[in-house]
Motif scaffolding. Structure first.
Motif, PDB file in Angstrom:
ATOM      1  N   GLY A  43      34.728  46.202  53.306  1.00 35.51           N
ATOM      2  CA  GLY A  43      35.194  46.227  54.684  1.00 35.51           C
ATOM      3  C   GLY A  43      35.816  44.904  55.082  1.00 35.51           C
ATOM      4  O   GLY A  43      36.711  44.389  54.418  1.00 35.51           O
ATOM      5  N   SER A  44      35.306  44.309  56.159  1.00 37.56           N
ATOM      6  CA  SER A  44      35.830  43.029  56.641  1.00 37.56           C
ATOM      7  C   SER A  44      35.049  41.847  56.097  1.00 37.56           C
ATOM      8  O   SER A  44      35.313  40.701  56.475  1.00 37.56           O
ATOM      9  CB  SER A  44      35.779  42.995  58.180  1.00 37.56           C
ATOM     10  N   ARG A  45      34.100  42.099  55.187  1.00 33.54           N
ATOM     11  CA  ARG A  45      33.214  41.045  54.688  1.00 33.54           C
ATOM     12  C   ARG A  45      33.512  40.718  53.224  1.00 33.54           C
ATOM     13  O   ARG A  45      33.882  41.580  52.443  1.00 33.54           O
ATOM     14  CB  ARG A  45      31.739  41.446  54.800  1.00 33.54           C
ATOM     15  N   ILE A  46      33.337  39.445  52.896  1.00 28.29           N
ATOM     16  CA  ILE A  46      33.438  39.011  51.508  1.00 28.29           C
ATOM     17  C   ILE A  46      32.226  38.137  51.211  1.00 28.29           C
ATOM     18  O   ILE A  46      31.756  37.387  52.077  1.00 28.29           O
ATOM     19  CB  ILE A  46      34.768  38.256  51.262  1.00 28.29           C
ATOM     20  N   VAL A  47      31.672  38.271  50.004  1.00 29.52           N
ATOM     21  CA  VAL A  47      30.467  37.537  49.605  1.00 29.52           C
ATOM     22  C   VAL A  47      30.828  36.634  48.435  1.00 29.52           C
ATOM     23  O   VAL A  47      31.461  37.079  47.467  1.00 29.52           O
ATOM     24  CB  VAL A  47      29.332  38.504  49.205  1.00 29.52           C
ATOM     25  N   ASP A  48      30.435  35.355  48.520  1.00 30.52           N
ATOM     26  CA  ASP A  48      30.792  34.425  47.447  1.00 30.52           C
ATOM     27  C   ASP A  48      29.739  34.430  46.342  1.00 30.52           C
ATOM     28  O   ASP A  48      28.731  35.159  46.404  1.00 30.52           O
ATOM     29  CB  ASP A  48      31.050  33.021  48.001  1.00 30.52           C
ATOM     30  N   HIS A  68      38.240  45.846  52.415  1.00 27.95           N
ATOM     31  CA  HIS A  68      37.892  45.753  50.995  1.00 27.95           C
ATOM     32  C   HIS A  68      37.139  46.994  50.526  1.00 27.95           C
ATOM     33  O   HIS A  68      36.363  47.585  51.270  1.00 27.95           O
ATOM     34  CB  HIS A  68      37.011  44.526  50.755  1.00 27.95           C
ATOM     35  N   ALA A  69      37.371  47.338  49.256  1.00 34.35           N
ATOM     36  CA  ALA A  69      36.631  48.415  48.583  1.00 34.35           C
ATOM     37  C   ALA A  69      36.622  49.694  49.404  1.00 34.35           C
ATOM     38  O   ALA A  69      35.589  50.358  49.545  1.00 34.35           O
ATOM     39  CB  ALA A  69      35.199  47.958  48.274  1.00 34.35           C
ATOM     40  N   SER A  70      37.775  50.051  49.936  1.00 32.99           N
ATOM     41  CA  SER A  70      37.884  51.251  50.769  1.00 32.99           C
ATOM     42  C   SER A  70      37.640  52.520  49.957  1.00 32.99           C
ATOM     43  O   SER A  70      38.275  52.736  48.920  1.00 32.99           O
ATOM     44  CB  SER A  70      39.281  51.310  51.397  1.00 32.99           C
ATOM     45  N   SER A  71      36.747  53.350  50.438  1.00 29.16           N
ATOM     46  CA  SER A  71      36.481  54.619  49.751  1.00 29.16           C
ATOM     47  C   SER A  71      37.702  55.528  49.792  1.00 29.16           C
ATOM     48  O   SER A  71      37.893  56.371  48.908  1.00 29.16           O
ATOM     49  CB  SER A  71      35.278  55.317  50.386  1.00 29.16           C
ATOM     50  N   ILE A  72      38.544  55.361  50.812  1.00 30.73           N
ATOM     51  CA  ILE A  72      39.774  56.155  50.917  1.00 30.73           C
ATOM     52  C   ILE A  72      40.757  55.744  49.822  1.00 30.73           C
ATOM     53  O   ILE A  72      41.310  56.589  49.108  1.00 30.73           O
ATOM     54  CB  ILE A  72      40.406  55.984  52.308  1.00 30.73           C
ATOM     55  N   VAL A  73      40.974  54.452  49.676  1.00 25.25           N
ATOM     56  CA  VAL A  73      41.909  53.953  48.669  1.00 25.25           C
ATOM     57  C   VAL A  73      41.389  54.222  47.262  1.00 25.25           C
ATOM     58  O   VAL A  73      42.148  54.572  46.353  1.00 25.25           O
ATOM     59  CB  VAL A  73      42.161  52.444  48.871  1.00 25.25           C
ATOM     60  N   HIS A  74      40.088  54.097  47.054  1.00 22.53           N
ATOM     61  CA  HIS A  74      39.502  54.224  45.718  1.00 22.53           C
ATOM     62  C   HIS A  74      39.192  55.667  45.325  1.00 22.53           C
ATOM     63  O   HIS A  74      38.762  55.908  44.190  1.00 22.53           O
ATOM     64  CB  HIS A  74      38.209  53.410  45.639  1.00 22.53           C
ATOM     65  N   GLN A  75      39.418  56.595  46.210  1.00 19.22           N
ATOM     66  CA  GLN A  75      39.075  57.992  45.921  1.00 19.22           C
ATOM     67  C   GLN A  75      39.778  58.490  44.653  1.00 19.22           C
ATOM     68  O   GLN A  75      40.981  58.345  44.494  1.00 19.22           O
ATOM     69  CB  GLN A  75      39.453  58.884  47.096  1.00 19.22           C
ATOM     70  N   GLY A 270      50.280  49.350  45.939  1.00 17.68           N
ATOM     71  CA  GLY A 270      49.324  49.665  44.893  1.00 17.68           C
ATOM     72  C   GLY A 270      47.901  49.583  45.391  1.00 17.68           C
ATOM     73  O   GLY A 270      46.968  49.490  44.595  1.00 17.68           O
ATOM     74  N   GLY A 271      47.730  49.603  46.712  1.00 18.28           N
ATOM     75  CA  GLY A 271      46.388  49.527  47.274  1.00 18.28           C
ATOM     76  C   GLY A 271      45.690  48.221  46.970  1.00 18.28           C
ATOM     77  O   GLY A 271      44.465  48.139  47.027  1.00 18.28           O
ATOM     78  N   GLY A 272      46.470  47.178  46.628  1.00 17.38           N
ATOM     79  CA  GLY A 272      45.906  45.875  46.307  1.00 17.38           C
ATOM     80  C   GLY A 272      45.986  45.519  44.839  1.00 17.38           C
ATOM     81  O   GLY A 272      45.730  44.368  44.467  1.00 17.38           O
ATOM     82  N   LEU A 273      46.355  46.474  43.987  1.00 18.55           N
ATOM     83  CA  LEU A 273      46.501  46.179  42.563  1.00 18.55           C
ATOM     84  C   LEU A 273      47.835  45.482  42.297  1.00 18.55           C
ATOM     85  O   LEU A 273      48.751  45.524  43.113  1.00 18.55           O
ATOM     86  CB  LEU A 273      46.409  47.473  41.752  1.00 18.55           C
TER      87      LEU A 273
END
Length: 433
Positions: A43-48, A68-75, A270-273
């Motif tokens: 989502g809107s969060r990133i973890v280092d 980030h890691a959108s279930s829609i994009v990654h479907q 590319g959805g980020g690719l």
């Protein structure tokens, strides 16, 4: 915050990667600290790597429109992996995405998939030269179009007399045909065409500059650009690597009511690719090999994984275009909050915003040209960046990069960011004393 793991990874990386990174902005050199190493994001969060969580406004430099890691994009991505990710043969997924891009962005009548935004811009320039039979290219100071040799140029003391390379390793022959003018400089633009209009193959432009911070074009500048290219037989290339499908379904072209001759896209499709594309008028694109004599190729161009993720993203945006309004609403709220926080702290800033993109410049406005961008106080931005980071807000580690909101940024996220900015601007004010 403890960032010992990131520090250790950085030291180890410096042994095998130049500067410890694979792209210069990641080195955090502009803000005077070692880089943060990412571990995961949602989502809107990133973890280092140390487990610290941040609200993220980098958004992988723009493509994470749904977060980030959108279930829609990654479907359906597992099925693509199972079927194979590279064949050396065409696939139906390339056709599906190309048709969708053409539907949403009508100026791209034909499309060639490539592997990056840089590859898209360099290929579009070669095509423009092949189509027009001319050699010279006009770009604008402050606009970045990837690391192609012929575009790593800034203007010299006179735009028409000589250019200065912005990287070592550039042969003079590669940059002698690159002209550089001032972004939003109408009079300078007219002068360039008055002197060399019949030699210019193409003008390449970030329709909204996103690599000197966010700087929008003036209406007069765009009108003159459109008129002069048409009158002189030069092609107009929009570099929409950042703005394409981020500012709307028709990108900046649709926002400003323009139709470029050629357009370049990047990782958003590319959805980020890693992916890119260039497209444009059919009569121009038919000059691309194997149909025409302008050669360009790539083994992984149109790879099924990138095509699948890109189709998922663009198809969702097509189905729910209200996403753009919602992102802009959040960006407007953030813009107003930053201005209010800076004003209360007695810090001079100018916030440029368009759609869900924005940049606060540590300077008195307006900021519409590269020279005005360069008046920004980078020391103040460094203090602001570090203070925000300690409050759990991750910003671009450079004054000269844009902030990107996503559809996953909530009103609560923005309010938290504004509260952090109130603390950060107080620290900027203390530094300035």
């Amino acid at each position: 915050m403890n960032r010992n793991r990131s520090a250790a990874l950085y030291e180890a990386s410096r042994e095998v990667l130049p500067g410890g990174v694979n792209s210069p902005v990641r080195a955090f050199g502009s803000v005077g600290m070692p880089p943060i190493f990412a571990a995961r994001a949602k989502g809107s969060r990133i973890v280092d790597a140390d487990g610290n969580e941040y609200l993220d406004y980098i958004s992988s430099w723009g493509p994470m429109i749904l977060g980030h890691a959108s279930s829609i994009v990654h479907q359906g991505v597992e099925e693509v992996f199972d079927a194979g990710i590279s064949y050396g043969l065409p696939t139906g997924k390339e056709l599906d995405l190309a048709r969708l891009i053409r539907e949403l962005y009508p100026a791209a009548e034909m499309i060639r998939m490539v592997n990056s935004g840089t590859e898209a811009t360099m290929s579009a320039i070669r095509l423009a030269r092949g189509f027009t039979g001319r050699d010279k290219i006009l770009k604008f100071e402050g606009c970045y179009h990837g690391h192609y040799d012929g575009l790593l140029v800034k203007s010299g003391s006179g735009t028409l007399t000589f250019n200065t390379p912005t990287s070592k390793g550039l042969p003079k022959a590669m940059i002698q045909d690159t002209l550089v003018a001032q972004y939003n400089g109408v009079h300078e633009l007219k002068d360039v065409f008055a002197n060399m209009g019949d030699q210019i193959a193409a003008v390449i432009l970030e329709p909204v500059a996103g690599n000197m911070g966010v700087v929008a074009p003036t209406k007069e500048f765009l009108q003159e650009l459109e008129r002069l290219t048409k009158e002189n037989g030069a092609l107009l290339i929009f570099d929409e690597v950042i703005t394409g499908f981020r500012l709307g379904l028709e990108g900046a072209a649709g926002l400003f009511g323009m139709k470029p001759d050629l357009v370049c896209f990047g990782k958003i499709i590319g959805g980020g690719l890693p992916v890119g594309a260039y497209g444009g008028r059919r009569e121009i694109m038919e000059h691309v090999s194997p149909l025409g004599g302008v050669y360009q190729a790539g083994t992984l161009s149109g790879n099924p994984l990138a095509m699948h993720l890109g189709w998922n993203l663009l198809n969702h945006l097509k189905a729910d275009p209200g996403i753009y309004d919602r992102m802009e609403d959040m960006a407007k709220l953030l813009e107003a909050g930053l201005i209010d926080a800076a004003t209360k702290a007695g810090v001079e800033i100018t916030v440029n915003r368009i759609g869900g993109m924005l940049s606060p410049f540590m300077t008195v406005g307006p900021v519409t040209t590269f020279s005005q961008v360069m008046t920004s106080d980078t020391q103040q931005y460094e203090v602001f960046f570090k203070a925000m980071l300690e409050e759990g807000i991750l910003l671009p580690p450079s004054q000269y990069e844009g902030w990107f909101l996503s559809a996953s940024h909530s009103r609560e996220d923005v309010q938290r960011t504004i509260q952090a900015a109130q603390i950060a601007f107080q620290q900027v004010k203390e530094m300035a004393k």
